[in-house]
Design an enzyme around this catalytic site. Structure first.
Site, mmCIF file in Angstrom:
data_model
loop_
_atom_site.group_PDB
_atom_site.id
_atom_site.type_symbol
_atom_site.label_atom_id
_atom_site.label_comp_id
_atom_site.label_asym_id
_atom_site.label_seq_id
_atom_site.Cartn_x
_atom_site.Cartn_y
_atom_site.Cartn_z
ATOM 1 N N ARG A 31 0.834 -1.300 0.132
ATOM 2 C CA ARG A 31 0.035 -0.100 0.019
ATOM 3 C C ARG A 31 0.713 1.369 0.101
ATOM 4 O O ARG A 31 1.995 1.315 0.608
ATOM 5 C CB ARG A 31 -0.836 0.050 1.217
ATOM 6 N N SER A 91 6.393 -5.276 7.563
ATOM 7 C CA SER A 91 6.051 -6.334 8.357
ATOM 8 C C SER A 91 6.840 -7.661 8.083
ATOM 9 O O SER A 91 6.244 -8.608 8.068
ATOM 10 C CB SER A 91 4.470 -6.315 8.273
ATOM 11 N N ASP A 115 3.720 -2.229 12.749
ATOM 12 C CA ASP A 115 2.224 -1.892 12.887
ATOM 13 C C ASP A 115 1.866 -1.658 14.322
ATOM 14 O O ASP A 115 0.804 -1.005 14.530
ATOM 15 C CB ASP A 115 1.361 -2.867 12.180
HETATM 16 C C1 LIG Z 1 6.795 -6.057 13.336
HETATM 17 O O1 LIG Z 1 5.387 -6.297 12.811
HETATM 18 C C2 LIG Z 1 5.192 -7.564 11.818
HETATM 19 C C3 LIG Z 1 3.582 -7.635 11.585
HETATM 20 O O2 LIG Z 1 2.816 -7.438 12.907
HETATM 21 C C4 LIG Z 1 5.790 -8.696 12.313
HETATM 22 O O3 LIG Z 1 5.616 -9.800 11.494
HETATM 23 C C5 LIG Z 1 7.146 -8.369 12.820
HETATM 24 O O4 LIG Z 1 8.118 -9.575 12.980
HETATM 25 C C6 LIG Z 1 7.387 -7.364 13.671
HETATM 26 N N1 LIG Z 1 8.627 -6.910 14.470
HETATM 27 C C7 LIG Z 1 9.488 -6.775 14.061
HETATM 28 C C8 LIG Z 1 10.803 -6.543 14.832
HETATM 29 O O5 LIG Z 1 10.043 -6.479 12.825
#
Ligand SMILES: *[C@@H]1O[C@H](CO)[C@@H](O)[C@H](O)[C@H]1NC(C)=O
Ligand SMILES: *[C@@H]1O[C@H](CO)[C@@H](O)[C@H](O)[C@H]1NC(C)=O
Ligand SMILES: *[C@@H]1O[C@H](CO)[C@@H](O)[C@H](O)[C@H]1NC(C)=O
Length: 454
Positions: free
Chosen positions: A85, A149, A198
């Protein structure tokens, strides 16, 4: 024959009560869970113990919440899977319409998701260019928040190393690289100011409208939480001044076995049949990806004990994900008796009694999820209160996710249980939608404000 029926129903009641008993947690058990969460939080924050904690307590480098005075136009990019997006977010005063967004969704074709860094980020840039054309903003340069994400190790607000790809992505030359740099190399026209999770976006979007918001919570397909922590308590980052948002990655709570006492044989089944056995143990008790599966295994157990579906185990019931979590939402709909329709559709031989039993199973599983989630929230708000050395704290939790939004009683059960488990906090939950769009733009907005000379 009336006697037979009464006997049968009595047996059904007994067996159902026995099977569901381990899912009905007492306040004492929930308090213990809250305390375990608190212990793991401290463990994850300390430099000495972080490597053995099931909560990673990741620094996000988001140090300030919006105060509602932020203004301007921002770009937000949201890459969370095959859908990409692009959003133009206009942050105005409340009188002037508040936060407005225009967005386009682009797909990332599998051959690009699985190619290499150049191909992937060039594709992303071509989507951004298309967006600029469509919305007539060519020639402008907007600050940008990037919601990415995938698991990253964040080492600055605008620096994050991709740890591994998930969700069907495998583009070469990305893992181990700073994803903000990859994006910057592909676009040189924008100032990429922030890499956003997010959950953090959810907190920011809520804080813009409610200054008491210091916690972000997601209860959807997965679950996670973040909150504002005092820097002096964050042993894993240099410096003691001010605060920083900590991304708890709380879905992994208990991966070290510390919540095994709460795990039933049905949860164990769900875990062992999942694609990530022994990971995300707390998430597997709470989030939408798993609740339907827990219900399905309980139904199988009740059928094998001859108190459901005339003692047969309907073949469809042995199929993974045949009872998705949205059924738990439908079944609880107060005005309808969807439960029999659903079961009939699945080819189960249903009686009215069976319908009631299935409804009770759904209710118990969702109720446990809400109450366990509340134990986590209670640990977080109580810690914030202690940090501030206050005897009573008013705090708002910005929350998003389908389970929270769609289920008829999850939100209320969560609220009621937090009230019991965090008696010194007055906790308000505020639905905070689109953290990865609106929230990402607000993180960029706050970052820009802080860069401006005083
Ligand atoms: C951040 O958010 C996403 C989706 O909710 C997750 O998959 C991801 O592992 C998260 N954390 C980091 C540290 O990137
Ligand atoms: C990336 O993939 C494209 C298309 O397959 C190829 O032409 C290019 O050389 C690759 N780049 C690198 C750095 O491997
Ligand atoms: C986590 O713990 C390990 C081992 O004690 C330590 O080397 C590391 O620096 C800690 N992590 C951070 C981010 O400080």
């Amino acid at each position: 024959h009336l006697g037979d029926r009464t006997m049968r129903l009595r047996k059904q009641r007994e067996v159902v009560a026995e099977v569901l008993a381990p899912l009905r947690l007492s306040v004492t058990e929930l308090e213990k869970l809250r305390n375990l969460m608190r212990r793991e939080m401290e463990k994850g924050l300390s430099k000495e113990t972080n490597s053995t904690a099931s909560l990673r307590m990741l620094p996000t480098y988001v140090c300030n919440l919006p105060d509602g005075t932020e203004r301007g136009n921002f770009l937000a990019l949201d890459l969370g899977g095959t859908n990409f997006r692009v959003l133009l977010v206009q942050v105005r005063s409340k009188e002037d319409g508040g936060v407005r967004m225009k967005s386009e969704v682009y797909t990332i074709p599998p051959d690009i998701a699985q190619s290499n860094a150049t191909e992937l980020f060039d594709h992303i840039v071509s989507c951004i260019m298309d967006f600029y054309h469509k919305h007539n903003i060519l020639g402008t340069s907007l600050p940008l928040g990037f919601t990415f994400s995938f698991p990253c190790s964040q080492i600055g607000l605008d620096k994050g190393i991709l740890l591994r790809w998930t969700k069907g992505f495998s583009a070469a030359n990305c893992v181990g690289e700073d994803v903000v740099k990859l994006l910057r190399d592909a676009i040189d026209r924008h100032e990429v100011v922030a890499l956003v999770n997010d959950t953090v976006g959810t907190m920011m979007a809520c804080a813009y409208v409610d200054q008491k918001c210091e916690v972000g919570l997601i209860v959807g397909t997965g679950t996670n939480a973040c909150y504002m922590e005092e820097m002096r308590n964050v042993g894993t980052v240099e410096g003691d001044e001010g605060r920083m948002c900590i991304n708890m990655e709380w879905g992994a709570f208990g991966d070290d076995g510390c919540i095994s006492h709460y795990i039933t044989p049905y949860d164990e089944k769900v875990n062992s049949e999942s694609i990530n056995p022994n990971q995300q143990r707390y998430e597997k008790l709470i989030s939408g990806m798993y609740l339907g599966e827990i219900v399905r295994y309980i139904m199988l157990e009740l059928a094998s004990r001859k108190v459901l579906f005339k003692g047969q185990q309907p073949p469809t019931l042995k199929t993974k994900d045949v009872f998705p979590t949205k059924y738990l939402t439908n079944v609880e709909d107060p005005g309808h008796h969807y439960v029999c329709n659903i079961l009939e559709e699945l080819g189960m031989p249903v009686s009215t009694e069976d319908g009631l039993v299935v409804k009770e199973v759904c209710h118990t599983v969702t109720s446990r999820a809400a109450r366990m989630c509340a134990a986590g929230v209670a640990a977080v708000v109580e810690k914030i209160r202690e940090n501030k050395r206050m005897t009573k704290l008013d705090v708002t939790v910005g929350v998003d996710g389908t389970v929270y939004k769609m289920h008829p009683f999850f939100a209320k059960q969560l609220q009621d249980t937090v009230t019991i488990l965090a008696p010194n906090c007055n906790v308000k939950f505020l639905l905070s939608e689109d953290g990865s769009g609106k929230g990402a733009a607000l993180i960029a907005a706050v970052a820009c404000q802080n860069k401006m000379p005083a």
